[in-house]
Write an enzyme that holds these catalytic residues in place. Structure first.
Site, PDB file in Angstrom:
ATOM      1  N   ALA A 153      18.148  42.373  10.676  1.00  0.00           N
ATOM      2  CA  ALA A 153      17.579  41.212   9.876  1.00  0.00           C
ATOM      3  C   ALA A 153      16.901  41.698   8.566  1.00  0.00           C
ATOM      4  O   ALA A 153      16.953  41.213   7.365  1.00  0.00           O
ATOM      5  CB  ALA A 153      16.690  40.469  10.709  1.00  0.00           C
ATOM      6  N   GLU A 154      16.001  42.720   8.830  1.00  0.00           N
ATOM      7  CA  GLU A 154      15.377  43.277   7.569  1.00  0.00           C
ATOM      8  C   GLU A 154      14.957  44.861   7.555  1.00  0.00           C
ATOM      9  O   GLU A 154      14.823  45.282   8.718  1.00  0.00           O
ATOM     10  CB  GLU A 154      13.933  42.601   7.258  1.00  0.00           C
ATOM     11  CG  GLU A 154      13.988  41.453   6.540  1.00  0.00           C
ATOM     12  CD  GLU A 154      14.230  39.984   7.177  1.00  0.00           C
ATOM     13  OE1 GLU A 154      14.598  39.199   6.808  1.00  0.00           O
ATOM     14  OE2 GLU A 154      13.902  40.139   8.453  1.00  0.00           O
ATOM     15  N   THR A 155      15.097  45.219   6.611  1.00  0.00           N
ATOM     16  CA  THR A 155      14.642  46.791   6.329  1.00  0.00           C
ATOM     17  C   THR A 155      13.391  46.787   5.464  1.00  0.00           C
ATOM     18  O   THR A 155      13.619  46.368   4.385  1.00  0.00           O
ATOM     19  CB  THR A 155      15.687  47.810   5.850  1.00  0.00           C
ATOM     20  OG1 THR A 155      16.691  47.910   6.802  1.00  0.00           O
ATOM     21  CG2 THR A 155      15.101  49.154   5.759  1.00  0.00           C
TER      22      THR A 155
END
Length: 269
Positions: free
Chosen positions: A43-45
């Site tokens: 979903a996010e880095t």
């Protein structure tokens, strides 16, 4: 490039929300960070860089597989976990500087990490946005808006039963859609979060959504200390507090799933 895969808002692997964390000396080009986030397909880095002449402050940027975003809770929690657990960070609190201003993360005695985030109270809309009911395949009781749409249902079962049309949700002019309802058995409220517009069909546990959920439910329930659960298939638990001065506290645990290196050619940096 050092890399950590952390399950945030989780006490065991395979639960909570997985985030990538890349600690760096300096940010590489934005295009490369976007490629890394797309390759990670989480979903996010989060990418973090220490600020000069301080030991407790970092700059942070977050990328979904398709875009850079302005606020992310679980990847900030994951970044703090990496600092505290793996990189010898000795302070009790770290400050991340972001597009949404300074975000502080404190380490609690019981191992939880507490995010100090902006409060984003929603405002009720006079009319439901066109396409919302078709996208949700359900009609909510109330629809409010901040950065995201907040749609309120009667029961947890209503939220669990949602089978959203991602293409219709992505067409709405909001980052995402938060579906919520009262909780039970010691949980004040439950939620799910859909953000196909930014490359995240359903987010497992969304810290930033609680910047909107906390002020809504605090007002609704007449209390400032709240327990929350995101009821995605992976699921996660959050401890929440509405504070004075337009801020909220969002607490949870984190666990490292993997640590290693990204083999990115020097010519791309």
């Amino acid at each position: 490039m050092r890399y950590f895969h952390v399950d945030a808002f989780a006490q065991t692997p395979f639960t909570g929300n997985p985030a990538g964390v890349c600690p760096l000396d300096a940010f590489p080009p934005a295009g490369l960070m976007q490629q890394i986030a797309a390759e990670n397909h989480l979903a996010e880095t989060a990418f973090i860089v220490p600020r000069p002449e301080t030991t407790a402050e970092y700059d942070i940027r977050w990328f979904t597989p398709t875009v850079e975003i302005d606020l992310c809770g679980h990847a900030t929690l994951a970044a703090a976990h990496v600092l505290f657990t793996h990189l010898g960070f000795a302070e009790k609190q770290v400050t991340f500087h972001s597009q949404s201003g300074p975000l502080r993360v404190a380490r609690e005695a019981d191992g939880r990490l507490t995010l100090d985030f902006p409060s984003r109270p929603p405002q009720e809309l006079a009319a439901h946005p066109t396409g919302l009911a078709d996208g949700l395949r359900a009609t909510p009781l109330h629809v409010l808006a901040a950065r995201d749409l907040l749609v309120v249902f009667s029961t947890e079962a209503d939220v669990l039963a949602l089978r959203t049309d991602y293409a219709r949700i992505a067409a709405l002019e909001y980052v995402g859609v938060i579906a919520t309802a009262p909780g039970s058995h010691g949980i004040d409220f439950v939620s799910r979060f859909f953000a196909p517009r930014v490359g995240v069909p359903e987010d497992p546990v969304t810290g930033s959504a609680h910047s909107t959920l906390i002020p809504y439910w605090a007002r609704k329930l007449g209390k400032t200390e709240l327990r929350a659960r995101q009821i995605s298939p992976r699921g996660g638990d959050l401890w929440c507090r509405l504070r004075e001065g337009g801020r909220v506290d969002i607490s949870g645990y984190a666990v490292t799933y993997a640590a290693g290196e990204l083999r990115v050619g020097a010519e791309l940096l």
